[in-house]
Design an enzyme around this catalytic site. Structure first.
Site, PDB file in Angstrom:
ATOM      1  N   SER A   1       3.296  44.700  -2.321  1.00 30.64           N
ATOM      2  CA  SER A   1       4.419  43.953  -1.786  1.00 30.64           C
ATOM      3  C   SER A   1       5.395  44.905  -1.105  1.00 30.64           C
ATOM      4  O   SER A   1       5.020  45.643  -0.209  1.00 30.64           O
ATOM      5  CB  SER A   1       5.081  43.142  -2.913  1.00 30.64           C
ATOM      6  OG  SER A   1       5.944  42.161  -2.394  1.00 30.64           O
TER       7      SER A   1
ATOM      8  N   LYS B   1       4.537  48.152   1.511  1.00 33.31           N
ATOM      9  CA  LYS B   1       5.111  48.589   2.780  1.00 33.31           C
ATOM     10  C   LYS B   1       5.365  50.092   2.721  1.00 33.31           C
ATOM     11  O   LYS B   1       5.047  50.849   3.647  1.00 33.31           O
ATOM     12  CB  LYS B   1       6.434  47.867   3.041  1.00 33.31           C
ATOM     13  CG  LYS B   1       6.438  46.354   2.912  1.00 33.31           C
ATOM     14  CD  LYS B   1       7.845  45.790   3.166  1.00 33.31           C
ATOM     15  CE  LYS B   1       8.064  44.425   2.549  1.00 33.31           C
ATOM     16  NZ  LYS B   1       7.207  43.379   3.060  1.00 33.31           N
TER      17      LYS B   1
ATOM     18  N   GLN C   1       7.777  35.730   7.286  1.00 28.77           N
ATOM     19  CA  GLN C   1       8.901  36.654   7.384  1.00 28.77           C
ATOM     20  C   GLN C   1       8.842  37.419   8.705  1.00 28.77           C
ATOM     21  O   GLN C   1       7.799  37.929   9.101  1.00 28.77           O
ATOM     22  CB  GLN C   1       8.897  37.632   6.207  1.00 28.77           C
ATOM     23  CG  GLN C   1      10.164  38.468   6.126  1.00 28.77           C
ATOM     24  CD  GLN C   1      10.279  39.212   4.803  1.00 28.77           C
ATOM     25  OE1 GLN C   1       9.311  39.753   4.302  1.00 28.77           O
ATOM     26  NE2 GLN C   1      11.471  39.238   4.237  1.00 28.77           N
TER      27      GLN C   1
ATOM     28  N   GLU D   1      17.219  41.514   3.634  1.00 27.33           N
ATOM     29  CA  GLU D   1      16.697  41.487   2.265  1.00 27.33           C
ATOM     30  C   GLU D   1      16.976  42.785   1.519  1.00 27.33           C
ATOM     31  O   GLU D   1      17.507  42.775   0.411  1.00 27.33           O
ATOM     32  CB  GLU D   1      15.194  41.202   2.282  1.00 27.33           C
ATOM     33  CG  GLU D   1      14.613  41.013   0.894  1.00 27.33           C
ATOM     34  CD  GLU D   1      13.168  40.547   0.917  1.00 27.33           C
ATOM     35  OE1 GLU D   1      12.550  40.522  -0.162  1.00 27.33           O
ATOM     36  OE2 GLU D   1      12.647  40.213   2.005  1.00 27.33           O
TER      37      GLU D   1
ATOM     38  N   TRP E   1       3.929  33.449   3.433  1.00 29.24           N
ATOM     39  CA  TRP E   1       5.102  34.297   3.647  1.00 29.24           C
ATOM     40  C   TRP E   1       4.721  35.722   4.050  1.00 29.24           C
ATOM     41  O   TRP E   1       5.456  36.398   4.777  1.00 29.24           O
ATOM     42  CB  TRP E   1       5.959  34.308   2.379  1.00 29.24           C
ATOM     43  CG  TRP E   1       7.241  35.064   2.537  1.00 29.24           C
ATOM     44  CD1 TRP E   1       7.598  36.234   1.925  1.00 29.24           C
ATOM     45  CD2 TRP E   1       8.354  34.700   3.362  1.00 29.24           C
ATOM     46  NE1 TRP E   1       8.846  36.615   2.325  1.00 29.24           N
ATOM     47  CE2 TRP E   1       9.336  35.688   3.209  1.00 29.24           C
ATOM     48  CE3 TRP E   1       8.608  33.628   4.231  1.00 29.24           C
ATOM     49  CZ2 TRP E   1      10.562  35.647   3.873  1.00 29.24           C
ATOM     50  CZ3 TRP E   1       9.829  33.591   4.895  1.00 29.24           C
ATOM     51  CH2 TRP E   1      10.778  34.585   4.716  1.00 29.24           C
TER      52      TRP E   1
ATOM     53  N   HIS F   1       0.433  36.734  -6.280  1.00 30.49           N
ATOM     54  CA  HIS F   1       0.899  37.892  -5.527  1.00 30.49           C
ATOM     55  C   HIS F   1       0.780  39.151  -6.388  1.00 30.49           C
ATOM     56  O   HIS F   1       1.241  39.193  -7.519  1.00 30.49           O
ATOM     57  CB  HIS F   1       2.359  37.648  -5.128  1.00 30.49           C
ATOM     58  CG  HIS F   1       2.935  38.678  -4.213  1.00 30.49           C
ATOM     59  ND1 HIS F   1       2.230  39.259  -3.180  1.00 30.49           N
ATOM     60  CD2 HIS F   1       4.181  39.227  -4.170  1.00 30.49           C
ATOM     61  CE1 HIS F   1       3.015  40.112  -2.538  1.00 30.49           C
ATOM     62  NE2 HIS F   1       4.198  40.109  -3.126  1.00 30.49           N
TER      63      HIS F   1
END
EC number: 3.1.1.117
Length: 460
Positions: A278, A282, A324, A332, A375, A411
Site C-alpha cells: 500500500s 509506493k 485515486q 492524504e 481505489w 488489501h
C-alpha cells in the site's frame, strides 16, 4: 385487510443493495452500497476506501485509522521550474549531459517516451539509456518527489543481537536509527535479505533474511500536517524538499551502507531486496528506483504514487472510475515534495509518469504485485507497468520485470496463488537460481495505442 396492508407496505420498501465479498462498501466520494452481503464485513482501510471482506478475516485485516486533514490546492499555470543544473552519471559510470537548471515543460497527453532524451536525442544504446535513466531520476526528483541527498558526511554502524544501529552526521547534526534482522532457518551466511517497510506483508522466503525497516521513524506519514517530521528532517531540516518517500529511500540506502560496514551482520549486500504494501509499497518502488544496490524490488498493491500512472488515472477518473488521482493524493500524506502540488491539476506537462519511475529499476529485478481494488486503479497500474516493461524489453531482459494482478482478497493479504511467482523472482535475484520469471498477467487489457506513441528499440 391489515395483513394485506402490511404486505403491500413491505413491497413498497426499497431493498437496499449490498456490496459483494471483496467489493467496495464506503469511502469519500463513494455513492454505492455501504453494507455487505451476509458473511462479509465492511472494513475501512483509509478514509477513501472500505472493502467487504469475509467476516472470518475481518479481525486480522489491515485497517487504517489515519485521519486526513483538509487540503486546498490551486491550479498552477507555470510550466517551468528552476534548479541548479547537476551533472548526472549513468550506469557503469557513463558521463551524461546535465539537464539545464531551467526547462520549459510542454503538455503531452500520452505517456512520455522512455527512449527519447529531454533534448530530443534518441536512445539507441544501453549506455545512452543509462543517461536517460539519470535524466528521468532528476526530473522525478525535481517535480514530484524532492531531492535525494547522498551519503552523509559521517556514517558509522554497530550490530548487537539482531539489531543494526546506524549513526549519521551532517553539518553538525546527527541522528541514529535501528533496524532488526530476522535470519532464516535454512541457507548459509552471508544471507540475502529483503528490507521490509514496516516489516513488509510478504511471507519470508526460505534462505532469505528479513530486515524490519521502520520507515515512519525516518519520515512521518500521519497526515499532511506531519510533513517535515522524522529522523531525516532532524538531519536535513524540516523544510527539505524531499517528500516522505524520498526520505525513506535515503534511509534504505543508509541501511545498506551500514550492512557493508558491519560484516558481522551476516548479510550479503550484493543480494538485497525491498518490499512494502500500500503506502509502503509506493515507498518500496521509489527505493528500488533510486538505490541501484537493490537487486529485487517487490512493491505490493502500491496504487497511486506507485505502479499507477497519473495520466491514465486522471482519464479513468474522468470516465467515472472511483480511483485515486494526483490531485487527491497530495491531501492524504506528505509522500511527495510540495513542488508536486503545482502540477497535480496539469499532469500532462510533467516530463515523466510512473512508468518512468519503474523504468529506473531496469535491468534489475522488479516484480509488481497488485490487487484489483478500484481505489488502487488496477487498469492504470496494468497500463502503466505495461509501458514500463518496455525498458526491460529494450535491454534484452524482459523476464527481469514481472507483473501479477490477482483480486478477490483483502488489501495487503498476499494470496497463495501468487506464491510461486514470488518464489521464482526471489530464487532468481536473491538466491542465484535459474527460474522462469516471464510473468505478466492481469484481468484487464492495456490500450497501448491510447497512451504510447513511441516504439521499443533494441539497445546495443
Amino acid at each position: 385487510m391489515a395483513s394485506r396492508f402490511f404486505a403491500l407496505l413491505l413491497l413498497a420498501i426499497p431493498i437496499q443493495a449490498q456490496s459483494p465479498v471483496w467489493g467496495q462498501c464506503g469511502g469519500i466520494g463513494w455513492s454505492g452500497p455501504t453494507t455487505c452481503v451476509g458473511g462479509a464485513t465492511c472494513v475501512s482501510y483509509n478514509p477513501y476506501y472500505s472493502q467487504c471482506i469475509p467476516s472470518t478475516q475481518a479481525s486480522s485485516s489491515i485497517a487504517s485509522t489515519t485521519l486526513v486533514t483538509s487540503f486546498t490546492t490551486t491550479t498552477a499555470t507555470r510550466t517551468s521550474a528552476s534548479t541548479p543544473p547537476a551533472s548526472s552519471t549513468g550506469a557503469g559510470g557513463a558521463t551524461c549531459s546535465a539537464l539545464p537548471g531551467s526547462i520549459t515543460l510542454r503538455s503531452n497527453a500520452k505517456l512520455n517516451d522512455l527512449f527519447t532524451m529531454f533534448n530530443g536525442d534518441k536512445v539507441t544504446t544501453k549506455d545512452k539509456f543509462s543517461c536517460r535513466q539519470a535524466e528521468m531520476s532528476e526530473l522525478i526528483q525535481r517535480y514530484e518527489l524532492g531531492t535525494l541527498p547522498g551519503r552523509p558526511s559521517t556514517l558509522t554502524a554497530s550490530f548487537s543481537g539482531n539489531t543494526l544501529t546506524i549513526n549519521c552526521g551532517e553539518a553538525g547534526k546527527s541522528i541514529s536509527f535501528t533496524v532488526t534482522i530476522t535470519y532464516p532457518s535454512s541457507g548459509t551466511a552471508p544471507y540475502p535479505a529483503i528490507i521490509g517497510y514496516g516489516g513488509g506483508s510478504l511471507p519470508a522466503p526460505a534462505g532469505v533474511a528479513m530486515i524490519n525497516f521502520n520507515n515512519d521513524n525516518i519520515a512521518a506519514q500521519v497526515n499532511t500536517g506531519s510533513r517535515g517530521q522524522g529522523k531525516f528532517y532532524d538531519l536535513y531540516g524540516s523544510s527539505h524538499s524531499a517528500g516522505a518517500m524520498t526520505a525513506w529511500a535515503w534511509g534504505v540506502s543508509r541501511v545498506i551502507d551500514a550492512l557493508e560496514l558491519v560484516p558481522g551482520a551476516r548479510i550479503d549486500t550484493t543480494k538485497i531486496g525491498v518490499t512494502g504494501c500500500s503506502r509502503n509499497g509506493k515507498g518500496a518502488m521509489v527505493a528500488g528506483a533510486f538505490e541501484k544496490r537493490i537487486v529485487l524490488t517487490l512493491p505490493q498493491e502500491s496504487g497511486a504514487g506507485g505502479s499507477a500512472c497519473w495520466r491514465i488515472s486522471d482519464y479513468l477518473k474522468s470516465q467515472g472510475a472511483n480511483i485515486q488521482t494526483a490531485s487527491e493524493i497530495i491531501g492524504e500524506d506528505p509522500w511527495f515534495s510540495t513542488t508536486f502540488n503545482s502540477y497535480v491539476n496539469q499532469v500532462p506537462v510533467l516530463p515523466f509518469d510512473h512508468h518512468s519511475l519503474a523504468a529506473l529499476i531496469a535491468p534489475r529485478g522488479l516484480f509488481v504485485i497488485d490487487n484489483n481494488i478500484d481505489w488502487l486503479g488496477p487498469q492504470s497500474c496494468f497500463g502503466c507497468m505495461t509501458a514500463a516493461h518496455m525498458a526491460w524489453q529494450a535491454l534484452g531482459v524482459s523476464d527481469h520485470m514481472g507483473y501479477s494482478q490477482i483480486g478477490a482478497h483483502a488489501h495487503c493479504a498476499f494470496p497463495s496463488n501468487q506464491q510461486s511467482q514470488l518464489t521464482a523472482f526471489v530464487q532468481k535475484f536473491l538466491l542465484g537460481q535459474s527460474t522462469n520469471t516471464a510473468i505478466f498477467q492481469s484481468d484487464f487489457s492495456a490500450n497501448q495505442s491510447q497512451w504510447i506513441d513511441w516504439t521499443t528499440p533494441t539497445l546495443s
